[in-house]
Scaffold this motif. Structure first.
Motif, mmCIF file in Angstrom:
data_model
loop_
_atom_site.group_PDB
_atom_site.id
_atom_site.type_symbol
_atom_site.label_atom_id
_atom_site.label_comp_id
_atom_site.label_asym_id
_atom_site.label_seq_id
_atom_site.Cartn_x
_atom_site.Cartn_y
_atom_site.Cartn_z
ATOM 1 N N PRO A 150 0.808 -1.236 0.000
ATOM 2 C CA PRO A 150 0.000 0.000 0.000
ATOM 3 C C PRO A 150 0.836 1.279 0.000
ATOM 4 C CG PRO A 150 -0.739 -1.547 1.712
ATOM 5 C CD PRO A 150 0.591 -2.025 1.231
ATOM 6 N N HIS A 151 2.141 1.159 0.245
ATOM 7 C CA HIS A 151 2.971 2.344 0.431
ATOM 8 C C HIS A 151 3.987 2.571 -0.684
ATOM 9 C CE1 HIS A 151 1.423 2.510 4.566
ATOM 10 N NE2 HIS A 151 1.645 1.216 4.619
ATOM 11 N N ILE A 152 4.437 1.486 -1.314
ATOM 12 C CA ILE A 152 5.469 1.593 -2.348
ATOM 13 C C ILE A 152 4.951 0.948 -3.628
ATOM 14 C CG2 ILE A 152 7.785 0.861 -3.049
ATOM 15 C CD1 ILE A 152 8.661 1.024 -0.180
ATOM 16 N N PRO A 153 4.937 1.673 -4.738
ATOM 17 C CA PRO A 153 4.474 1.077 -6.006
ATOM 18 C C PRO A 153 5.527 0.119 -6.575
ATOM 19 C CG PRO A 153 5.207 3.338 -6.351
ATOM 20 C CD PRO A 153 5.265 3.109 -4.872
ATOM 21 N N PHE A 154 5.102 -1.084 -6.892
ATOM 22 C CA PHE A 154 5.983 -2.073 -7.512
ATOM 23 C C PHE A 154 5.582 -2.222 -8.974
ATOM 24 C CE2 PHE A 154 6.369 -3.052 -3.051
ATOM 25 C CZ PHE A 154 7.659 -3.527 -2.899
ATOM 26 N N ALA A 155 6.574 -2.216 -9.865
ATOM 27 C CA ALA A 155 6.296 -2.341 -11.296
ATOM 28 C C ALA A 155 5.638 -3.678 -11.611
ATOM 29 C CB ALA A 155 7.587 -2.172 -12.095
ATOM 30 N N GLY A 156 6.054 -4.699 -10.916
ATOM 31 C CA GLY A 156 5.469 -6.029 -11.059
ATOM 32 C C GLY A 156 5.596 -6.764 -9.749
ATOM 33 N N GLU A 157 4.900 -7.850 -9.605
ATOM 34 C CA GLU A 157 4.957 -8.583 -8.343
ATOM 35 C C GLU A 157 6.254 -9.379 -8.272
ATOM 36 O OE1 GLU A 157 2.246 -11.707 -5.758
ATOM 37 O OE2 GLU A 157 1.339 -10.078 -6.910
ATOM 38 N N PRO A 158 7.096 -9.101 -7.267
ATOM 39 C CA PRO A 158 8.372 -9.820 -7.165
ATOM 40 C C PRO A 158 8.168 -11.250 -6.674
ATOM 41 C CG PRO A 158 8.081 -8.415 -5.254
ATOM 42 C CD PRO A 158 6.922 -8.132 -6.157
ATOM 43 N N GLU A 159 9.180 -12.051 -6.872
ATOM 44 C CA GLU A 159 9.166 -13.392 -6.302
ATOM 45 C C GLU A 159 9.286 -13.271 -4.785
ATOM 46 O OE1 GLU A 159 11.149 -17.749 -7.405
ATOM 47 O OE2 GLU A 159 12.026 -15.881 -8.160
ATOM 48 N N THR A 160 8.585 -14.143 -4.062
ATOM 49 C CA THR A 160 8.574 -14.055 -2.608
ATOM 50 C C THR A 160 8.923 -15.398 -1.982
ATOM 51 O OG1 THR A 160 6.205 -14.553 -2.463
ATOM 52 C CG2 THR A 160 6.828 -12.224 -2.613
ATOM 53 N N PHE A 161 9.240 -15.344 -0.689
ATOM 54 C CA PHE A 161 9.457 -16.563 0.097
ATOM 55 C C PHE A 161 8.799 -16.371 1.452
ATOM 56 C CE2 PHE A 161 12.820 -13.750 1.434
ATOM 57 C CZ PHE A 161 13.085 -14.066 2.752
ATOM 58 N N ALA A 162 8.375 -17.472 2.054
ATOM 59 C CA ALA A 162 7.746 -17.421 3.370
ATOM 60 C C ALA A 162 8.403 -18.376 4.352
ATOM 61 C CB ALA A 162 6.252 -17.733 3.261
ATOM 62 N N HIS A 163 9.066 -19.408 3.822
ATOM 63 C CA HIS A 163 9.696 -20.424 4.661
ATOM 64 C C HIS A 163 11.083 -20.745 4.123
ATOM 65 C CE1 HIS A 163 5.678 -20.987 6.344
ATOM 66 N NE2 HIS A 163 5.236 -21.128 5.112
ATOM 67 N N ALA A 164 11.878 -21.399 4.958
ATOM 68 C CA ALA A 164 13.237 -21.756 4.560
ATOM 69 C C ALA A 164 13.243 -22.618 3.306
ATOM 70 C CB ALA A 164 13.948 -22.474 5.703
ATOM 71 N N GLY A 165 12.274 -23.524 3.195
ATOM 72 C CA GLY A 165 12.219 -24.424 2.045
ATOM 73 C C GLY A 165 11.986 -23.713 0.735
ATOM 74 N N ASP A 166 11.374 -22.525 0.795
ATOM 75 C CA ASP A 166 11.118 -21.773 -0.438
ATOM 76 C C ASP A 166 12.410 -21.335 -1.106
ATOM 77 O OD1 ASP A 166 8.432 -22.012 0.153
ATOM 78 O OD2 ASP A 166 8.275 -20.017 1.058
ATOM 79 N N LEU A 167 13.480 -21.185 -0.318
ATOM 80 C CA LEU A 167 14.751 -20.723 -0.877
ATOM 81 C C LEU A 167 15.534 -21.853 -1.537
ATOM 82 C CD1 LEU A 167 15.955 -18.383 2.033
ATOM 83 C CD2 LEU A 167 14.728 -17.752 -0.048
ATOM 84 N N ASP A 168 15.111 -23.102 -1.304
ATOM 85 C CA ASP A 168 15.868 -24.240 -1.842
ATOM 86 C C ASP A 168 15.875 -24.279 -3.361
ATOM 87 O OD1 ASP A 168 16.436 -25.051 0.724
ATOM 88 O OD2 ASP A 168 14.817 -26.524 0.828
ATOM 89 N N SER A 169 14.780 -23.842 -3.964
ATOM 90 C CA SER A 169 14.681 -23.912 -5.421
ATOM 91 C C SER A 169 15.177 -22.635 -6.101
ATOM 92 C CB SER A 169 13.224 -24.169 -5.834
ATOM 93 O OG SER A 169 12.382 -23.146 -5.338
ATOM 94 N N MET A 170 15.690 -21.696 -5.306
ATOM 95 C CA MET A 170 16.165 -20.427 -5.861
ATOM 96 C C MET A 170 17.684 -20.340 -5.757
ATOM 97 S SD MET A 170 13.436 -17.878 -4.007
ATOM 98 C CE MET A 170 11.687 -18.259 -3.906
ATOM 99 N N THR A 171 18.272 -19.524 -6.611
ATOM 100 C CA THR A 171 19.699 -19.246 -6.520
ATOM 101 C C THR A 171 19.864 -17.901 -5.836
ATOM 102 O OG1 THR A 171 20.094 -20.478 -8.562
ATOM 103 C CG2 THR A 171 21.851 -19.016 -7.800
ATOM 104 N N ILE A 172 20.045 -17.939 -4.527
ATOM 105 C CA ILE A 172 20.134 -16.716 -3.732
ATOM 106 C C ILE A 172 21.599 -16.434 -3.424
ATOM 107 C CG2 ILE A 172 19.474 -15.582 -1.579
ATOM 108 C CD1 ILE A 172 17.148 -16.056 -3.457
ATOM 109 N N ASP A 173 22.072 -15.264 -3.830
ATOM 110 C CA ASP A 173 23.463 -14.896 -3.593
ATOM 111 C C ASP A 173 23.681 -14.332 -2.200
ATOM 112 O OD1 ASP A 173 24.870 -15.160 -6.364
ATOM 113 O OD2 ASP A 173 22.969 -14.166 -6.781
ATOM 114 N N CYS A 174 22.629 -13.762 -1.610
ATOM 115 C CA CYS A 174 22.763 -13.124 -0.304
ATOM 116 C C CYS A 174 21.368 -12.898 0.266
ATOM 117 C CB CYS A 174 23.521 -11.803 -0.434
ATOM 118 S SG CYS A 174 23.589 -10.819 1.083
#
Length: 296
Positions: free
Chosen positions: A44-68
């Motif tokens: 509601p406060h910051i306009p996003f050009a598109g919906e970013p990818e999100t995570f909610a649990h540790a397992g959600d990061l397993d399928s992503m390549t996260i550098d930091c």
């Protein structure tokens, strides 16, 4: 390059800095993966050009390549990230939107420099020891480790407890106290410090055992090598006690067997190359700030 953004929430005063961070990431072509509740609160406060990818649990990061993973908040917020990165070897960078900030040591005014360091990989990596908790019942789910400390504490306003403490099975001491802290070097500047424990450098291979309000005044904090297994037996007038790993808490009784040791893996903390532990001590604890130093 893809980084995860985590925060417990925000205050209105921080919206400008959050927007600055998102703009800097876009400018450096870094893709943010946002903690889902944090993203929903920002919508509601910051306009996003598109919906970013999100995570909610540790397992959600397993399928992503996260550098930091970037933590936005204080030290408590950064401690939460341990539950997400676990043993994935994802480094953590803390931007301090809180107060003291020993762990989240990068200030809001350094957001541009922090993002640039991420893009150019000019940061410094500090390996931090974790504590591992073993017990005879399931506690703390599948995250039985802590970056700062493990504690045993009396519950509510109950009488003090007796904590029989052993190093590798050999009796060390019985602590008559409100509680007992076992801190890593990282955690030595947290709860342990406020209870009279020493400041320990992060690279020191040690744990600090610090009593909380001990009944015997000759009982003092002890520094032990981190290759020890520290075990406990707890008794008191109350049948229930508190057990914590960082900011997570469980209620236990005196039948629970507890032991802590060094975790098999470490946490990688990122910092800018012009900042180190000595700088943090001087800045956060105001060491060297003495009017006598300015007298002529």
């Amino acid at each position: 390059m893809q980084i995860a953004l985590y925060s417990r929430g925000f205050i209105t005063a921080d919206l400008g800095n959050i927007k600055l961070l998102l703009d800097e990431l876009q400018r450096q072509e870094i893709t943010p993966v946002m903690y889902e509740p944090f993203y929903r609160s920002l919508q509601p406060h910051i306009p996003f050009a598109g919906e970013p990818e999100t995570f909610a649990h540790a397992g959600d990061l397993d399928s992503m390549t996260i550098d930091c993973l970037v933590s936005l908040g204080g030290d408590g917020t950064l401690l939460d990230t341990v539950c997400f990165v676990r043993d994935k070897n994802i480094p953590v960078l803390g931007i301090n939107f809180g107060r003291l900030g020993f762990l989240a040591s990068i200030g809001k005014e350094e957001i541009h420099a922090a993002v640039k360091a991420l893009q150019q990989r000019t940061y410094v990596v500090d390996k931090r020891t974790l504590l591992h908790l073993d017990c005879n019942i399931p506690l703390f789910g599948d995250v039985p480790y802590a970056l700062n400390d493990f504690t045993i504490h009396k519950k509510d306003t109950s009488a003090m407890v007796k904590i029989h403490t052993y190093l590798n099975g050999e009796f060390l001491n019985t602590y008559w106290a409100d509680g007992l802290i076992v801190a890593t070097p990282t955690g030595s500047t947290g709860y342990s410090l406020s209870c009279g424990g020493p400041v320990v450098f992060p690279e020191a291979g040690s744990f600090v055992i610090t009593p909380v309000a001990p009944h015997n005044l000759n009982v003092r904090p002890v520094v032990v090598p981190d290759n020890n297994v520290i075990s406990f037996e707890v008794e008191g007038r109350s049948d229930l006690f508190l057990c914590t790993l960082d900011s997570r808490m469980e209620t236990i009784d005196n039948t629970v067997q507890l032991a802590v040791k060094k975790e098999a893996f470490t946490l990688s903390l990122l910092r800018l190359d012009d900042s180190n532990f000595l700088h943090t001590l001087r800045h956060k604890l105001l060491w060297g700030i003495d009017t006598r130093n300015r007298l002529k």
